[in-house]
Structure formats: structure tokens, C-alpha cells
Design a protein around this motif. Structure first.
Motif, PDB file in Angstrom:
ATOM      1  N   TRP A   1       0.824  -1.210   0.000  1.00  0.00           N
ATOM      2  CA  TRP A   1       0.000   0.000   0.000  1.00  0.00           C
ATOM      3  C   TRP A   1       0.859   1.262   0.000  1.00  0.00           C
ATOM      4  O   TRP A   1       0.560   2.223  -0.705  1.00  0.00           O
ATOM      5  CB  TRP A   1      -0.944   0.009   1.216  1.00  0.00           C
ATOM      6  CG  TRP A   1      -1.646   1.325   1.374  1.00  0.00           C
ATOM      7  CD1 TRP A   1      -1.452   2.247   2.356  1.00  0.00           C
ATOM      8  CD2 TRP A   1      -2.638   1.885   0.493  1.00  0.00           C
ATOM      9  NE1 TRP A   1      -2.252   3.345   2.151  1.00  0.00           N
ATOM     10  CE2 TRP A   1      -2.990   3.147   1.015  1.00  0.00           C
ATOM     11  CE3 TRP A   1      -3.247   1.433  -0.682  1.00  0.00           C
ATOM     12  CZ2 TRP A   1      -3.932   3.964   0.412  1.00  0.00           C
ATOM     13  CZ3 TRP A   1      -4.194   2.263  -1.298  1.00  0.00           C
ATOM     14  CH2 TRP A   1      -4.523   3.508  -0.746  1.00  0.00           C
TER      15      TRP A   1
ATOM     16  N   LYS B   1       3.595   1.738  -1.376  1.00  0.00           N
ATOM     17  CA  LYS B   1       4.078   2.015  -2.736  1.00  0.00           C
ATOM     18  C   LYS B   1       2.950   2.514  -3.638  1.00  0.00           C
ATOM     19  O   LYS B   1       3.159   3.322  -4.543  1.00  0.00           O
ATOM     20  CB  LYS B   1       4.675   0.742  -3.350  1.00  0.00           C
ATOM     21  CG  LYS B   1       5.986   0.338  -2.716  1.00  0.00           C
ATOM     22  CD  LYS B   1       6.464  -0.979  -3.305  1.00  0.00           C
ATOM     23  CE  LYS B   1       7.578  -1.574  -2.442  1.00  0.00           C
ATOM     24  NZ  LYS B   1       7.701  -3.015  -2.633  1.00  0.00           N
ATOM     25  N   MET B   2       1.750   2.015  -3.381  1.00  0.00           N
ATOM     26  CA  MET B   2       0.611   2.351  -4.250  1.00  0.00           C
ATOM     27  C   MET B   2      -0.057   3.678  -3.905  1.00  0.00           C
ATOM     28  O   MET B   2      -0.661   4.315  -4.757  1.00  0.00           O
ATOM     29  CB  MET B   2      -0.474   1.268  -4.127  1.00  0.00           C
ATOM     30  CG  MET B   2      -0.104  -0.033  -4.734  1.00  0.00           C
ATOM     31  SD  MET B   2      -1.332  -1.279  -4.222  1.00  0.00           S
ATOM     32  CE  MET B   2      -2.826  -0.558  -4.889  1.00  0.00           C
ATOM     33  N   GLU B   3       0.042   4.045  -2.638  1.00  0.00           N
ATOM     34  CA  GLU B   3      -0.778   5.156  -2.162  1.00  0.00           C
ATOM     35  C   GLU B   3      -0.698   6.442  -2.992  1.00  0.00           C
ATOM     36  O   GLU B   3      -1.735   7.015  -3.322  1.00  0.00           O
ATOM     37  CB  GLU B   3      -0.480   5.450  -0.686  1.00  0.00           C
ATOM     38  CG  GLU B   3      -1.499   6.406  -0.100  1.00  0.00           C
ATOM     39  CD  GLU B   3      -1.309   6.626   1.403  1.00  0.00           C
ATOM     40  OE1 GLU B   3      -0.300   6.149   1.959  1.00  0.00           O
ATOM     41  OE2 GLU B   3      -2.178   7.282   1.978  1.00  0.00           O
ATOM     42  N   PRO B   4       0.527   6.891  -3.365  1.00  0.00           N
ATOM     43  CA  PRO B   4       0.565   8.134  -4.148  1.00  0.00           C
ATOM     44  C   PRO B   4      -0.243   8.049  -5.446  1.00  0.00           C
ATOM     45  O   PRO B   4      -0.930   8.997  -5.828  1.00  0.00           O
ATOM     46  CB  PRO B   4       2.059   8.326  -4.447  1.00  0.00           C
ATOM     47  CG  PRO B   4       2.759   7.528  -3.392  1.00  0.00           C
ATOM     48  CD  PRO B   4       1.852   6.372  -3.090  1.00  0.00           C
ATOM     49  N   LYS B   5      -0.155   6.879  -6.110  1.00  0.00           N
ATOM     50  CA  LYS B   5      -0.899   6.714  -7.368  1.00  0.00           C
ATOM     51  C   LYS B   5      -2.400   6.695  -7.122  1.00  0.00           C
ATOM     52  O   LYS B   5      -3.178   7.292  -7.864  1.00  0.00           O
ATOM     53  CB  LYS B   5      -0.484   5.412  -8.068  1.00  0.00           C
ATOM     54  CG  LYS B   5       0.893   5.468  -8.667  1.00  0.00           C
ATOM     55  CD  LYS B   5       1.251   4.156  -9.339  1.00  0.00           C
ATOM     56  CE  LYS B   5       2.702   4.189  -9.811  1.00  0.00           C
ATOM     57  NZ  LYS B   5       3.156   2.894 -10.303  1.00  0.00           N
ATOM     58  N   VAL B   6      -2.777   5.993  -6.068  1.00  0.00           N
ATOM     59  CA  VAL B   6      -4.210   5.906  -5.765  1.00  0.00           C
ATOM     60  C   VAL B   6      -4.762   7.282  -5.411  1.00  0.00           C
ATOM     61  O   VAL B   6      -5.857   7.661  -5.826  1.00  0.00           O
ATOM     62  CB  VAL B   6      -4.454   4.897  -4.624  1.00  0.00           C
ATOM     63  CG1 VAL B   6      -5.923   4.912  -4.204  1.00  0.00           C
ATOM     64  CG2 VAL B   6      -4.045   3.493  -5.068  1.00  0.00           C
ATOM     65  N   ARG B   7      -4.004   8.051  -4.655  1.00  0.00           N
ATOM     66  CA  ARG B   7      -4.451   9.393  -4.283  1.00  0.00           C
ATOM     67  C   ARG B   7      -4.694  10.249  -5.527  1.00  0.00           C
ATOM     68  O   ARG B   7      -5.638  11.024  -5.590  1.00  0.00           O
ATOM     69  CB  ARG B   7      -3.442  10.076  -3.372  1.00  0.00           C
ATOM     70  CG  ARG B   7      -3.328   9.410  -2.026  1.00  0.00           C
ATOM     71  CD  ARG B   7      -3.443  10.393  -0.860  1.00  0.00           C
ATOM     72  NE  ARG B   7      -3.385   9.701   0.403  1.00  0.00           N
ATOM     73  CZ  ARG B   7      -4.454   9.348   1.119  1.00  0.00           C
ATOM     74  NH1 ARG B   7      -5.656   9.660   0.692  1.00  0.00           N
ATOM     75  NH2 ARG B   7      -4.327   8.704   2.250  1.00  0.00           N
ATOM     76  N   LYS B   8      -3.815  10.104  -6.516  1.00  0.00           N
ATOM     77  CA  LYS B   8      -4.013  10.870  -7.756  1.00  0.00           C
ATOM     78  C   LYS B   8      -5.321  10.475  -8.430  1.00  0.00           C
ATOM     79  O   LYS B   8      -6.054  11.317  -8.938  1.00  0.00           O
ATOM     80  CB  LYS B   8      -2.836  10.646  -8.716  1.00  0.00           C
ATOM     81  CG  LYS B   8      -1.668  11.563  -8.411  1.00  0.00           C
ATOM     82  CD  LYS B   8      -0.521  11.342  -9.395  1.00  0.00           C
ATOM     83  CE  LYS B   8       0.768  11.937  -8.837  1.00  0.00           C
ATOM     84  NZ  LYS B   8       1.956  11.329  -9.412  1.00  0.00           N
ATOM     85  N   LEU B   9      -5.604   9.178  -8.439  1.00  0.00           N
ATOM     86  CA  LEU B   9      -6.851   8.709  -9.044  1.00  0.00           C
ATOM     87  C   LEU B   9      -8.048   9.280  -8.300  1.00  0.00           C
ATOM     88  O   LEU B   9      -9.036   9.696  -8.901  1.00  0.00           O
ATOM     89  CB  LEU B   9      -6.929   7.178  -9.024  1.00  0.00           C
ATOM     90  CG  LEU B   9      -5.973   6.436  -9.958  1.00  0.00           C
ATOM     91  CD1 LEU B   9      -6.100   4.938  -9.736  1.00  0.00           C
ATOM     92  CD2 LEU B   9      -6.292   6.768 -11.414  1.00  0.00           C
TER      93      LEU B   9
ATOM     94  N   GLU C   1      -8.134  12.052  -6.637  1.00  0.00           N
ATOM     95  CA  GLU C   1      -8.250  13.487  -6.940  1.00  0.00           C
ATOM     96  C   GLU C   1      -8.964  13.709  -8.255  1.00  0.00           C
ATOM     97  O   GLU C   1      -9.826  14.564  -8.374  1.00  0.00           O
ATOM     98  CB  GLU C   1      -6.858  14.126  -7.017  1.00  0.00           C
ATOM     99  CG  GLU C   1      -6.284  14.488  -5.666  1.00  0.00           C
ATOM    100  CD  GLU C   1      -4.813  14.895  -5.761  1.00  0.00           C
ATOM    101  OE1 GLU C   1      -4.404  15.396  -6.826  1.00  0.00           O
ATOM    102  OE2 GLU C   1      -4.092  14.683  -4.771  1.00  0.00           O
TER     103      GLU C   1
END
Ligand code: ZN
Length: 134
Positions: free
Chosen positions: A27, A29-37, A39
Motif C-alpha cells: 500500500w 508504494k501504491m498510495e501516491p498513485k491511488v491518491r491521484k486517481l 483526486e
């Protein structure tokens, strides 16, 4: 995809996958990408010109009895966006969001989100605006 031991799929009563449990290290590692999604999904939709206000505008034009001709120019007091004719400007800097036969026209400035109210009185027009809080 369902057989990776790091991923635990949580299913509903019918067996449909409802959510996924992932290890914390993954998670992170994934969190920054998921946050962008997230947004992108929460970004308000582009305001488009609705038919309702235009119909009310046409009605106002039909019954226009003020002591001066209607001017289609709109200027944003906040960011200075301006148009000589909001209806025929190809870049459509303003969207008519409300209109009534009493002489009120409300525009949305695409550039900065300011709401501009043109209040047409018998002998003059007054402009008020509300700028969105940053
Ligand atoms: Zn503006």
C-alpha cells in the motif's frame, strides 16, 4: 490475478469481489498513485451551458423593456476575463447559469470560477460578483 498470496479479496454474499486487502508495504508504494486517481474522480465536472438558463434568457430578450439596449458583453471583475458577446465567443469564457425575466443574468467565469450577476434595472445595470474561496 486472484491467486497472488499477497492480495486477499473480500467478497459479498454473492461471491462478488467487494474489496481487496493488501499488505501495508504494498500500500505504501501504491498510495501516491491511488491518491491521484481519487483526486481526478473528485474534481468537479466542467460546467457546460445548460438549456434552461438560455430559454429564460431568450424570454428576457423578448420582453426587454429597459431604457437601454441589451449588451452581451461580460467582464469578470476578479480575473478580468472579458468578452464582447458571451453567446458568440468561440472560447466561451462565460457560462450563463441563471436568468430570469426580471432582468437577472448570472454568469460563471470559466477562468477563475467567479459568479457574476448582471442585474438589469429600468435605467441601469449593476454588476455583483462572488469569488470562490481558495
Ligand atoms: Zn474570472
Amino acid at each position: 490475478m486472484l491467486d497472488n498470496p499477497l492480495l486477499q479479496y473480500v467478497t459479498d454474499a454473492k461471491g462478488n469481489v467487494a474489496s481487496v486487502i493488501i499488505p501495508w508495504s504494498l500500500w505504501e508504494k501504491m498510495e501516491p498513485k491511488v491518491r491521484k486517481l481519487l483526486e481526478v474522480e473528485s474534481t468537479p465536472q466542467e460546467i457546460t451551458q445548460a438549456a434552461g438558463p438560455l430559454a429564460s434568457f431568450d424570454e428576457l430578450m423578448q420582453f426587454w423593456d429597459f431604457k437601454y439596449p441589451y449588451s452581451p458583453s461580460v467582464t469578470c471583475p476578479h480575473c478580468s476575463a472579458t468578452t464582447a458577446d458571451w453567446r458568440n465567443d468561440p472560447s466561451q469564457p462565460f457560462v450563463l447559469t441563471n436568468a430570469n425575466i426580471g432582468g437577472l443574468l448570472v454568469f460563471y467565469c470559466r477562468a477563475c470560477g467567479t459568479t457574476i450577476r448582471q442585474k438589469h434595472f429600468h435605467k441601469h445595470m449593476a454588476v455583483e460578483h462572488t469569488t470562490p474561496k481558495a
